[in-house]
Write an enzyme that holds these catalytic residues in place. Sequence first.
Site, short mmCIF file in Angstrom:
data_model
loop_
_atom_site.label_atom_id
_atom_site.label_comp_id
_atom_site.label_asym_id
_atom_site.label_seq_id
_atom_site.Cartn_x
_atom_site.Cartn_y
_atom_site.Cartn_z
N SER A 10 37.97 1.69 -56.38
CA SER A 10 38.69 0.60 -57.05
C SER A 10 37.70 -0.33 -57.73
CB SER A 10 39.52 -0.19 -56.03
OG SER A 10 40.05 -1.37 -56.60
N TYR B 113 40.33 -4.51 -48.04
CA TYR B 113 40.50 -3.49 -49.06
C TYR B 113 39.28 -3.45 -49.99
CZ TYR B 113 42.29 -0.98 -53.13
OH TYR B 113 42.43 -0.10 -54.17
#
Length: 268
Positions: free
Chosen positions: A158, A172
């Site tokens: 990401s 995350y």
Amino acid sequence: MDLNNLFGVKGKIVLVTGGAKGVGRMISEGFVRNGARVYISSRDAAACFEAATSLNALATSSKSGGSAVSLPADLSSESECKRVAAELEKREKKLHVLVNNSGATWGTQFDEYPDTAWTKLLTLNLQRVFTLTQAVTPLLEAAASGDADPGRIINIGSIDGIRVPILSTYAYSSSKAALHHLSRHLAVELGPRGITSNTLACGPFPSKMMAHTLEHFGDEIKDASPVGRVGTPEDAAGACLFLASRAGAFVNGATLRLDGGISLLSKI
């Protein structure tokens, strides 16, 4: 050096974790449409079955020669990762491409952020990527065919592992930054064994994980993006097809920003 040989994946065996929904489904479809046999694995058995059924119908109608197989598993579990590897060995004896896509996110304000979020996300997004990769490495080695066609590991990271996000997703973003570095470590370790390892640092794509963010900030994200949009299935699938084909055989240890340039901006 024709296009089909350069970017073709026909006949390859592919495992896509989290391949039934979201970005994983986009990637699964890209491989099936181009003649690969795709094993779709995630905790949601019904979703795996639905995805495989739908993709097989698509392959039949398009005559792509591809196919999809449902292989549900709770990939946060060490034993389940090893079971998936054993099942692939029993059915195929080799694996050309591993796409580590399964993941979770957790967003809560700093003062309320729970310890359980770290345990869940670091286990699924990072530790089990290593567990599964380690378990299927012999199958990736078995599929490797010289310098022109190594085994491939594609890790779905990401842009939040590259820049600091404005949302409160501490575990995350940290897990994805660690995944990017694990991918580089694997590139060095497994390259001599005929396997490459690369990462797609994905920006916003329409998916269940991104649904809340896009619902509340979708217009701002599009307005702030250099290309004025979010990702599409073709974007996700195309990047994976490149990395899995002859065209990507010399790419190893790379982190490709698949975000339209959003991560180049200070905030979105």
